[in-house]
Design an enzyme around this catalytic site. Structure first.
Site, mmCIF file in Angstrom:
data_model
loop_
_atom_site.group_PDB
_atom_site.id
_atom_site.type_symbol
_atom_site.label_atom_id
_atom_site.label_comp_id
_atom_site.label_asym_id
_atom_site.label_seq_id
_atom_site.Cartn_x
_atom_site.Cartn_y
_atom_site.Cartn_z
ATOM 1 N N CYS A 95 -7.079 -0.916 9.343
ATOM 2 C CA CYS A 95 -6.661 -1.836 8.277
ATOM 3 C C CYS A 95 -6.416 -0.948 7.068
ATOM 4 O O CYS A 95 -5.628 -0.007 7.178
ATOM 5 C CB CYS A 95 -7.724 -2.886 8.032
ATOM 6 S SG CYS A 95 -9.405 -2.266 7.918
ATOM 7 N N ASN A 106 0.810 -1.204 0.000
ATOM 8 C CA ASN A 106 0.000 0.000 0.000
ATOM 9 C C ASN A 106 0.854 1.270 0.000
ATOM 10 O O ASN A 106 0.402 2.330 -0.413
ATOM 11 C CB ASN A 106 -0.913 0.022 1.222
ATOM 12 C CG ASN A 106 -2.303 -0.480 0.873
ATOM 13 O OD1 ASN A 106 -2.944 0.066 -0.018
ATOM 14 N ND2 ASN A 106 -2.743 -1.513 1.551
ATOM 15 N N ARG A 159 -11.885 -5.259 8.456
ATOM 16 C CA ARG A 159 -11.133 -5.945 9.500
ATOM 17 C C ARG A 159 -11.166 -5.159 10.798
ATOM 18 O O ARG A 159 -11.233 -5.726 11.880
ATOM 19 C CB ARG A 159 -9.683 -6.135 9.044
ATOM 20 C CG ARG A 159 -9.563 -7.220 8.015
ATOM 21 C CD ARG A 159 -8.216 -7.211 7.370
ATOM 22 N NE ARG A 159 -8.146 -6.290 6.245
ATOM 23 C CZ ARG A 159 -7.264 -6.383 5.257
ATOM 24 N NH1 ARG A 159 -6.352 -7.329 5.291
ATOM 25 N NH2 ARG A 159 -7.258 -5.505 4.272
ATOM 26 N N ASN A 193 -7.245 -10.076 3.258
ATOM 27 C CA ASN A 193 -8.220 -9.114 2.749
ATOM 28 C C ASN A 193 -9.524 -9.793 2.306
ATOM 29 O O ASN A 193 -9.643 -11.012 2.344
ATOM 30 C CB ASN A 193 -7.618 -8.302 1.599
ATOM 31 C CG ASN A 193 -7.252 -9.175 0.422
ATOM 32 O OD1 ASN A 193 -7.836 -10.234 0.223
ATOM 33 N ND2 ASN A 193 -6.268 -8.731 -0.355
#
Lengths: 700, 660
Positions: free
Chosen positions: B338, B250, B344, B275
């Protein structure tokens, strides 16, 4: 050196029988450096728990770990057992053994000594411990775990000694060794001859009573084996068809493996009979009369006979033994199986698969027995392992009586103990014969049924665990002998062997018999009253199946001629046979049998769904009341966590304690309420009945 | 309606999965809201009702000699296998269903037509059952260190957040705004749970836009403020629930995770929960195992292991346990995020709250928990559960996993939860059913715009009304387990987590145990309560009778006498309540178990007012008629059946009406 002369100090003299000692004090270890218990209280505590003939070899204070909270106490090793006595805990006077704290020496599967630096397994008595253990772990063959930590501070020698003593004592104990004298002290308490809690089926009356209870009118008790001369592995008495003479029985049984001819296991109230027998003794050369005798016994008066090839689709003894060993290895707390691989490792043991195949087979057979009036014969070569397993499961599935506490214990006594399941060989460490925990496999099957039908059984999971553990406690002869003959020999029941037996003869002349009347069913030997109360399943609902269901009746015992239809049940299907016995025309049919035929259709459908006239779907049409058909698909077979994962207390959190305490709390609440109400309600009832009714009738 | 090509097909067969030879012959109806299969068998005429919104996939299989196979998979794990004799009919049904199960507008959903015959007032009261501000007050907020912020009034800062948010007192609007600009979708750190005892809190947010080197002073100040709001600890945990690899990836997109060097006094921790795509595939694999015709031991165990489902459940539980421990044992505050902080993060925060606070283990507390951590914080119900036709890649069983976590906990702590398995199953069912408005849309903002509360009914009110069915008979408020934090063992043991047959195989009757201990206990409890009430009534009567006796002896012939007793003219019914009757009730009891078809279809139809077990009704009944009430409240199947039938009839009328 305090450990000098170790060989001497722990060289345990062969056990001396000193029954006159009674529940007396311990002989402290001869000539060892073992310090006398410093604390007089502790001393008396140690003394009070001793069995007759038991000697304390070593002890050390320690803390039992792995439980919440940790329990301080004393670890004691005697010549009979290892026991952990928590401080302040008094052995109950009546229960000389404890199911919680005792480990019989034969039960010790693995002994581990742990220190901060190393971790050793003590296999042989010779293996010398090179460090002072901080903790020892005793893994029971019954999946229990005893983990005791020792505290530092001057007591290290004792920790060392007790560890070595356990290692030694274990090596010297033998499987056949029994807690002798326990019966003596026990029978001494309850004066006179005590009636066994469960008929032990050692007398013909017991058999007669049981026969009457089952309503097996076409059958009688045969005395032909009273002297064990037909077969030593058979019980003294068994059931044969009324019309069969004892001479015919003798004639017929000679043509079966080890003389185990066809006998009645269970008479279904609808008229069917479940029989069991050994394999045909193919080497023999029977004459026509012999064959006729064999056939009429198998036929048992029915025109329809089904021979069940018991071993077909079931695991072999070796398979079971291997699966059980793997299962035990898997359930060890330090098993090396990684977290994600647990399920496949569980599958790899094959244990659950074997449970599944037993249930499937039992389910099929129970449909055979209940759907039509016929004679169903379980045939296994030895007739001492899977015949018992299947016959007991079939009875549990089809007979509500067998699901009571009494009924189940009688069932085990009849189909396993009396029928000569070789417990000692199968469970044993004797090294002789084939080991295989068939009985434990059976208990697992029963547990699965309990899971699937929680309201149908009077006994609880706790009871099954208790029975599971009893197998490893050498307190009574039930599991310590291979057959009734040996059991009887030991208990000196037949020491007047040359005498002529008379029916009804039950008690040996001398009152000297040790353990004659004690069996595993004397639960108060090992379990407290509170624990025995937990044997009852609070969810049991006997009202569930009141109406008796009977299959289409046919006049039984009316057709003397040859059976009109003979079938072989194998691979989940029936195949027509030309004849019952293999000898008429060689080659023998059963020898070729269907062992090599594939199961016709790989489907989960049991016979119930196919052709037996049973309903096409659950619920809508009435199943024979009381007949349970178990599920045996993959997701329906579960792991018996409360039994197998006992070594891992963290897994037990949600399993035993809270649920059972929950139920117990619930029960005690209800009982209290009941108590409260009974005195209050009864007078009210009277007043209700006397007063308002007349008034009402006036008003109406 | 225009989408229904054929409303009725006859001679359709419904296959039984376990034994395919058994098939029920019947008629298939398509209505605007349901697929209905009615068996021809005259004695049962069993009905199977499926809501369109429950249908996840429809599969038309190869035509055989017997007809055309149609496979309908439902989101509540029901599987329907139909054989339609005519290919043309099958195609019509298929095409109609394809359209009906993929609504494009919210207005097409069932909750806008569902009418449980409650008046406006009742509906409004239903929505008021839960009050989040009340919940924050219960936690002890606003307090010394935390305050209600109006920064998100009219959703000005973050449109997926609620308007009511608690932030540290020292966090000024400037800090919050700055921090929100540095977070994905502007989901800045806000309070999820506050522990009165330790002053530690659980906060939640989305990932920071840190990239490889970006910093944000306000965001750093925000975390500082959270730390200061907990005087008992000199650091904050920052928990990133993603696997480290995902978080690193990310960073390349300008997002990422907090750099410990930039933030003072934080302890950073990764907890690898996969995920939504991994989870979706994992569930898919597990459901394939569940669909096997006759799974052997190895099919089942290998399949279950390879699906990885239980491993994922464990990961979520581990994260929850970590946070609960930090709060309860270390007294440290935790910030959880998350990627976007709505999947999550919601799972983990709610599991941690459940472990920490006994209140969330009660019936009402659990509803509040879902309301707070899921509904108000903008869990994207519409996208995740595919209520409207949308991107299939957005669908994932996020809340299903949370519900399963709760079940796993219930298995381990059987006395700690006030509610039972049925409660969880029914919540799961209604998340997908769209019968109630609670789980519509993706955020509070969207729900307000749609005026959900004015146009639909609340599930919570419905569940609360039938709470008697959802009580755990083993729950003990005074049990040691029930109080304080639930402690899970730290030792790694995967086998603590079990396959939830009651959920994933709930429609396979053959796979369920034949009797339910829970039901049995519930019956015992109910019976006890009835006996108690009866006792009370009897005592009262006794008193009166004694008085009457006195009167009788005084004045022998008084004409008004009989009418005095007509008020309690039920000695027969009370006499019938003897142990025999009791066992009779028990016998018929299993007919109410949730694993049975009737109860389930009744659940889908929900005609509350017709439910005879309604506790409110009995509360109103006065003492004198109490005994009579008891008999109709007794859990015997016979008395319930007609009410359920009538419920069905009424609803089918409705359905027909809708079709017309």
């Amino acid at each position: 050196m305090w450990w000098g002369g170790r060989g001497q100090s722990f060289n345990i003299a062969p056990q001396k029988e000193e029954p006159e000692m009674g529940p007396s004090g311990p002989q402290s270890v001869q000539g060892s450096g073992m310090p006398e218990p410093r604390n007089p209280q502790l001393g008396s505590c140690l003394v009070s728990g001793c069995l007759p003939g038991e000697q304390i070899l070593a002890w050390a204070p320690g803390v039992r770990k792995g439980l919440e909270p940790e329990l301080p106490g004393t670890l004691i090793c005697t010549n009979l057992r290892v026991t952990f006595q928590p401080y302040g805990w008094q052995r109950h006077q009546e229960t000389s053994l404890s199911s919680d704290y005792d480990f019989a020496l034969v039960n010790i599967g693995q002994l581990e000594a742990v220190s901060s630096l190393s971790r050793v397994q003590l296999h042989r008595p010779g293996s010398l411990l090179k460090f002072i253990p901080e903790e020892i772990l005793i893994h029971g063959r019954d999946f229990r775990l005893l983990r005791v930590g020792f505290e530092a501070g001057g007591l290290e020698p004792q920790a060392f000694q007790v560890t070595m003593a356990i290692s030694q004592a274990r090596a010297q104990s033998s499987q056949t060794q029994q807690y002798s004298g326990i019966a003596l002290s026990k029978t001494g308490q309850s004066s006179g001859s005590k009636k066994p809690p469960i008929p032990l089926l050692e007398t013909s009356e017991d058999w007669e009573t049981e026969r009457n209870r089952q309503g097996a009118k076409g059958w009688r008790v045969s005395l032909v084996n009273e002297r064990f001369d037909v077969a030593t592995s058979l019980p003294r008495y068994f059931w044969v068809p009324n019309r069969t003479l004892d001479s015919e029985v003798r004639r017929a049984f000679g043509h079966f493996h080890q003389g185990r001819g066809p006998r009645l296991s269970w008479h279904h109230p609808g008229g069917s009979d479940l029989l069991r027998c050994g394999g045909f003794y193919t080497a023999s050369d029977p004459n026509k009369e012999d064959i006729r005798a064999v056939e009429s016994m198998l036929q048992a008066g029915h025109s329809d006979v089904v021979l069940v090839d018991t071993m077909d689709e079931l695991p072999s003894l070796a398979d079971i033994q291997l699966a059980h060993l793997r299962l035990r290895a898997l359930c060890l707390p330090d098993s090396s199986v990684s977290e994600d691989k647990w399920l496949s490792a569980l599958e790899g043991t094959r244990w659950l698969d074997y449970v599944r195949s037993c249930l499937r087979k039992a389910s099929d057979i129970s449909v055979l027995v209940t759907s039509r009036v016929r004679s169903v014969v379980l045939q296994e070569r030895g007739d001492r392992d899977f015949n018992g397993l299947l016959s007991s499961l079939v009875q549990l599935l089809s007979a509500p009586e067998a699901r009571t506490l009494f009924g189940f214990q009688s069932l085990v006594q009849r189909e396993w103990v009396a029928a000569g399941h070789p417990f000692l060989t199968r469970l044993g460490v004797t090294g002789v014969g084939e080991k295989a925990p068939v009985f434990l496999l059976f208990l697992d099957c029963v547990w699965q049924l309990l899971q699937q039908f929680p309201a149908e059984f009077e006994f609880s999971e706790f009871f099954l665990v208790a029975l599971h553990d009893s197998v490893r406690v050498p307190d009574t002869l039930t599991f310590l002998r291979d057959n009734p003959w040996e059991r009887g020999k030991q208990s000196r029941q037949f020491n007047s062997y040359t005498q002529v037996y008379t029916p009804g003869y039950s008690h040996p002349p001398d009152g000297n018999s040790i353990n004659a009347q004690l069996s595993v069913w004397d639960w108060d030997l090992r379990y407290s009253k509170e624990q025995i109360l937990q044997f009852h399943n609070p969810g049991y609902d006997p009202e569930h199946c009141q109406d008796s269901w009977l299959p289409r009746q046919q006049p039984s015992f009316m057709v003397p001629g040859p059976p009109s239809s003979v079938w072989l049940f194998s691979r989940g299907a029936l195949t027509a046979l030309n004849q019952l016995c293999p000898w008429r025309d060689s080659p023998s049919l059963l020898a070729v049998s269907s062992r090599w035929l594939p199961r016709p259709a790989i489907s989960s459908e049991s016979l119930a769904d196919q052709e037996w006239g049973l309903p096409s779907h659950w619920g809508a049409c009435p199943l024979p009341a009381g007949l349970l058909l178990p599920g045996y698909l993959g997701p329906q077979i579960r792991l018996w966590r409360r039994c197998y994962l006992r070594g891992r207390p963290e897994v037990q959190m949600g399993l035993s304690a809270p649920t059972i305490t929950g139920l117990q709390d619930e029960l005690s609440c209800l009982q209290e309420l009941l108590k409260k109400w009974t005195p209050r309600i009864s007078p009210e009832d009277h007043s209700n009945k006397r007063d308002p009714n007349p008034i009402l009738s006036q008003s109406c | 309606m225009e989408h229904i090509r054929t409303p009725k097909v006859e001679n359709v067969r419904l296959l039984d999965r376990i034994s395919p030879k058994k098939a029920a012959l019947g008629t298939l109806y398509l209505t605007a809201t349901h697929v209905i299969f009615v068996e021809n068998a005259p004695d049962t005429r069993k009905e199977t009702w499926i809501l369109h919104s429950q249908i996840s996939t429809i599969e038309k299989q190869a035509t055989t000699a017997t007809g055309c196979h149609l496979l309908i998979r439902c989101k509540n794990f029901q599987l329907l296998q139909l054989i339609i004799p005519q290919e043309r009919d099958c195609h019509d049904v298929y095409i109609s269903l394809i359209r009906l199960t993929r609504p494009v507008k919210y207005e097409e959903l069932y909750c806008f037509s569902f009418n449980p015959k409650l008046d406006k007032e009742e509906r409004e009261r239903g929505w008021l059952l839960l009050d989040l501000s009340e919940e924050y007050r219960r936690m002890g907020l606003p307090g010394e260190h935390w305050q209600l912020s109006d920064v998100n009034r009219d959703y000005r800062v973050c449109d997926s957040y609620p308007t009511e948010l608690y932030v540290p007192k020292s966090a000024t609007a400037h800090i919050i705004l700055g921090s929100s600009k540095f977070r994905s979708r502007r989901r800045f750190p806000a309070l999820s749970y506050y522990s009165k005892q330790s002053h530690a809190s659980i906060c939640r947010s989305s990932q920071p836009l840190s990239g490889f080197s970006a910093r944000c002073l306000e965001d750093e100040q925000m975390l500082q403020a959270i730390r200061k709001a907990n005087p008992g600890s000199d650091f904050v945990y920052v928990v990133d629930t993603r696997p480290k690899l995902n978080a690193m990836a990310n960073r390349a997109a300008g997002k990422g995770y907090e750099n410990e060097d930039n933030y003072s006094n934080i302890k950073f921790q990764f907890i690898g929960i996969e995920n939504i795509h991994v989870m979706r595939n994992s569930l898919q694999k597990m459901l394939e195992v569940c669909e096997l015709k006759s799974p052997s031991m190895s099919d089942f165990l290998w399949g279950l292991e390879n699906s990885g489902w239980l491993r994922h459940i464990k990961a979520i539980m581990d994260a929850g346990t970590f946070i609960a421990k930090a709060v309860a044992e270390e007294g440290a505050s935790v910030l959880v995020h998350c990627s976007d902080g709505w999947d999550r993060t919601a799972q983990v925060c709610s599991v941690a709250s459940l472990l920490l606070d006994p209140h969330y283990r009660t019936l009402k507390g659990f509803m509040v928990l879902i309301e707070k951590d899921w509904i108000s914080f903008g869990h994207k119900f519409n996208h995740r559960y595919g209520n409207l036709d949308g991107d299939p890649k957005e669908i994932s069983p996020v809340i299903d996993q949370f519900i399963e976590c709760v079940w796993q906990l219930m298995e381990q702590f059987p006395c700690a939860f006030e509610f039972n398995e049925r409660f969880l199953i029914h919540i799961q069912h209604h998340i997908y059913s769209c019968q109630f408005g609670n789980f519509l849309c993706n955020s509070q903002k969207e729900r307000r715009e749609l005026k959900i509360q004015e146009r639909t009914y609340s599930l919570w009110a419905h569940l609360w009304k039938n709470r008697a069915d959802y009580m755990n008979p083993l729950f003990r408020a005074d049990h040691s387990q029930t109080q304080g934090i639930l402690r899970l063992p730290t030792a790694p043991c995967n086998f603590m987590y079990k396959f939830w047959s009651g959920m994933y195989n709930r429609f396979e009757k053959g796979l369920q145990p034949r009797q339910s201990v829970t039901d049995y206990l519930m019956a015992v409890k109910e019976e006890t309560q009835q006996l108690e009430e009866e006792l009370e009534a009897l005592e009262e009567r006794l008193e009166k009778i004694q008085k009457v006796h006195l009167n009788c002896s005084k004045v022998k012939s008084k004409p008004s006498e009989p009418s005095k007793y007509s008020g309690f003219s039920t000695p027969d019914s009370s006499a019938a309540n003897t142990p025999q009757d009791y066992s009779g009730n028990m016998k018929s009891f299993p007919s109410r178990s949730p694993s049975q078809g009737d109860a389930d279809s009744a659940l889908i139809l929900t005609q509350d007012n017709l439910k005879s077990s309604d506790p409110d009704l009995s509360a109103n009944s006065d003492q004198e008629s109490g005994v009579e009430d008891l008999s109709c409240r007794s859990p015997s199947g016979g008395e319930r059946a007609p009410s359920e039938d009538s419920a069905k009839d009424r609803d089918s009328d409705e359905a027909v009406f809708l079709m017309a």
